[in-house]
Structure formats: structure tokens, C-alpha cells
Scaffold this motif. Sequence first.
Motif, PDB file in Angstrom:
ATOM      1  N   ASP A 258      43.006  45.258  44.589  1.00  0.00           N
ATOM      2  CA  ASP A 258      43.904  44.651  45.393  1.00  0.00           C
ATOM      3  C   ASP A 258      44.443  43.460  45.016  1.00  0.00           C
ATOM      4  O   ASP A 258      45.654  43.217  44.848  1.00  0.00           O
ATOM      5  CB  ASP A 258      43.423  44.597  46.838  1.00  0.00           C
ATOM      6  N   LYS A 259      43.489  42.502  44.796  1.00  0.00           N
ATOM      7  CA  LYS A 259      43.904  41.228  44.232  1.00  0.00           C
ATOM      8  C   LYS A 259      44.686  41.192  42.890  1.00  0.00           C
ATOM      9  O   LYS A 259      45.708  40.514  42.474  1.00  0.00           O
ATOM     10  CB  LYS A 259      42.861  40.273  44.168  1.00  0.00           C
ATOM     11  N   TYR A 260      44.171  42.146  41.946  1.00  0.00           N
ATOM     12  CA  TYR A 260      44.706  42.176  40.732  1.00  0.00           C
ATOM     13  C   TYR A 260      46.093  42.564  40.786  1.00  0.00           C
ATOM     14  O   TYR A 260      46.785  42.207  39.824  1.00  0.00           O
ATOM     15  CB  TYR A 260      44.044  43.295  39.767  1.00  0.00           C
ATOM     16  N   GLN A 261      46.567  43.616  41.673  1.00  0.00           N
ATOM     17  CA  GLN A 261      47.954  43.821  41.774  1.00  0.00           C
ATOM     18  C   GLN A 261      48.777  42.715  42.149  1.00  0.00           C
ATOM     19  O   GLN A 261      49.804  42.661  41.537  1.00  0.00           O
ATOM     20  CB  GLN A 261      48.014  45.002  42.828  1.00  0.00           C
ATOM     21  N   LEU A 262      48.311  41.774  42.984  1.00  0.00           N
ATOM     22  CA  LEU A 262      49.113  40.791  43.429  1.00  0.00           C
ATOM     23  C   LEU A 262      49.101  39.603  42.144  1.00  0.00           C
ATOM     24  O   LEU A 262      50.305  39.113  41.896  1.00  0.00           O
ATOM     25  CB  LEU A 262      48.525  40.011  44.645  1.00  0.00           C
ATOM     26  N   ALA A 263      48.076  39.574  41.597  1.00  0.00           N
ATOM     27  CA  ALA A 263      48.171  38.805  40.271  1.00  0.00           C
ATOM     28  C   ALA A 263      48.998  38.998  39.192  1.00  0.00           C
ATOM     29  O   ALA A 263      49.747  38.201  38.558  1.00  0.00           O
ATOM     30  CB  ALA A 263      46.667  38.567  39.827  1.00  0.00           C
TER      31      ALA A 263
END
Length: 344
Positions: free
Chosen positions: A188-193
Motif C-alpha cells: 500500500d505504501k509502495y504505491q503511494l511512494a
Amino acid sequence: METAVSVASAARRRRNRGIAVMAVLTALIVGTFVISMNTGHIRLSPSDVTKTLFGMGTAKQSLILFEFRLPRIVLSVLVGAGLSVAGCILQGVSRNALADPGILGINAGAGLAVMLFISFYPAGSAAPAYMLPLLALVGAGAAALSIYSLAYRKHEGISPTRLVLTGIAVAAGIAAAMIVLTLRLDPDKYQLAATWLAGSIWGTNWKYVLALLPWTAALLPFAIRKARVLNVLNLGEQTAAGLGVPVGRERLLLLAAAVGLAGSAVAVSGGIGFVGLIGPHVARRLVGPKHQLLLPASALAGGLLLIAADTIGRSILQPSEIPAGIVVAVIGAPYFLYLLMRSK
């Protein structure tokens, strides 16, 4: 007497030409703004947009226009103006045409702070919008301070070439740290990053506009007020000091303004590069080197460049989007190469 009159007449013509150029840039921004409101996966015709703006549209049209498109469009203009003026300041302070918040590592420092925040903030909750510019400012300031300290020599001061080379080295180190951070993120955080790193206008609601607006509203007028100082600094440190300018203090103030503009813009737009390099170059060719006209023209050129890039990115491969940072590079790189070939 005749010489003085001719000089005053030439200055008046340059000022009138600069004002006319800025009026044209403003009209182009307004036109692109209107086109952008009509552009997207769900098409709104010009009549639909007009009715919705006056409160006569459907609930769906109001949601699309006021909650999704308008915040993104306004952010594009603010971010483009901030990055371009930051680049113009850095080029003036360093007397180096290649100076840019991205090349000097300031954007990378702001990005590292935001990435650290994304890494440790709970994934299920929304990041507080008003904290992001502050965090980005801390990161950008730390990067700028490191670059300035490493590039400074006691008896030589700041060499423009050393400043750029130091910035490139620091930016490369920060980029490596950001890659390591992204590899440790959950999906999830990787997509935002990944979205942030690609340079997408991702903060698409009014909270992010309100978070960025005070920084832009405060620092842009400050930079324009310092236009005469930038003109003198372009003559060289010794000449500026001889004319009574406190070079060290003014340079730090201008660098702080550039860091604030770039850091706050990066916080809500991601890693968009090239705007701070191309915007001032375009403005300089249109209005000349005097910063009284160059700074506001750079703000307009940067805003126009980014809003056009974001509009193209949203429309060219619908329903998918191309991040604005990629479109800016595609638009700006050929023109910048043209400038390099034309330069002596």
C-alpha cells in the motif's frame, strides 16, 4: 542628455514588452485552466462546466469539478510557479544557468523527509496535509545546508561550479537512500511512494491547496522584493560587496526562500524535476535578465508549463494517466537542448 533619454526610453520599452509578455502568459494559463476543467476520464462539456461553476450542475458534475479537478489544477499552477521561481533564485545566486532545485538536491532532500514520513506513518490513515510542507521544508533545508557547507571555501566563498557538482553528489546519495526506503515499504505504501517519485500531482484536494498556498503567497512576493539584490549578485561577490550589499546575509535569505518554495511544492507534487530549470530559461528569453521582470515571468512560465503537462498527462492515454513529471521532461528536454545549441 540624449544618451540618458535613450537609455530611459530603452528601459521603458523593455518594461512594456515584459508586461505584455506576462499578460500573454497569464492569458495562456487561463486558457489552459479552462481546457483542463473540461479534460478527464469523465468528460464535462464547456456548457456543463459553466453550469456547474454557477451552481446549476448535477451532484456528480459538482463532485468531479470542485473536489477532483479544480484542486489539482490550482495545485499545478502553484507548484509550477514555486519550482520555477526557486530555480530562478538559485540561478541568480550561484550565477550558474544549470542551477535548479532538482539538480542541486533540494527536491531530493524534501522528498526524503516525505518518504520517511510515509514509511513510518500508519498506512490506514490519511497523512495530515499541513504537516507535509513543514517536513519537506526540514528535509530541503537540511540538504541545502549540507550542500552549502560542503561547497563553501573560507577564502574563495561559493564557486558556482563547485555548488552544482556538490548538489549533484548529494542528490545522488539521497536518491539512493530513497530507493532503499521504497524497497522496505509494504504494497500500500509502495504505491503511494511510486506515485510520488514519478512526479504526479497527487495531493488532489483542497487541504493540500491550503497547505501550499501560504508558503507561495509569502515567499513569491519576498523573492520579487529581492529582485534588485539578485541583479547585483549577478555581477559577482566582490562587485556586490563594493556596492554595499551584505552578500552573505542576502545569499542566505534568498537560498532560504528558494528552499521554502521548492520544499513546499515538492511536498504536494512529488519528485517533479526540470520545471525550475526550464521555466527561468523560457522567461529569460522572453523578458530579459532583469529580475524585476524575470521572477514574475518565471512564476507564470512555470505555472503554465506544469498545468499544461498535467492536462496532457490526464488526457493522452485515458483512462490511464501519465505523471506530470514525465510529461514535463518530454516537453522540456528538447527545448533545453535547443537552448544549449543556440548558446555561445
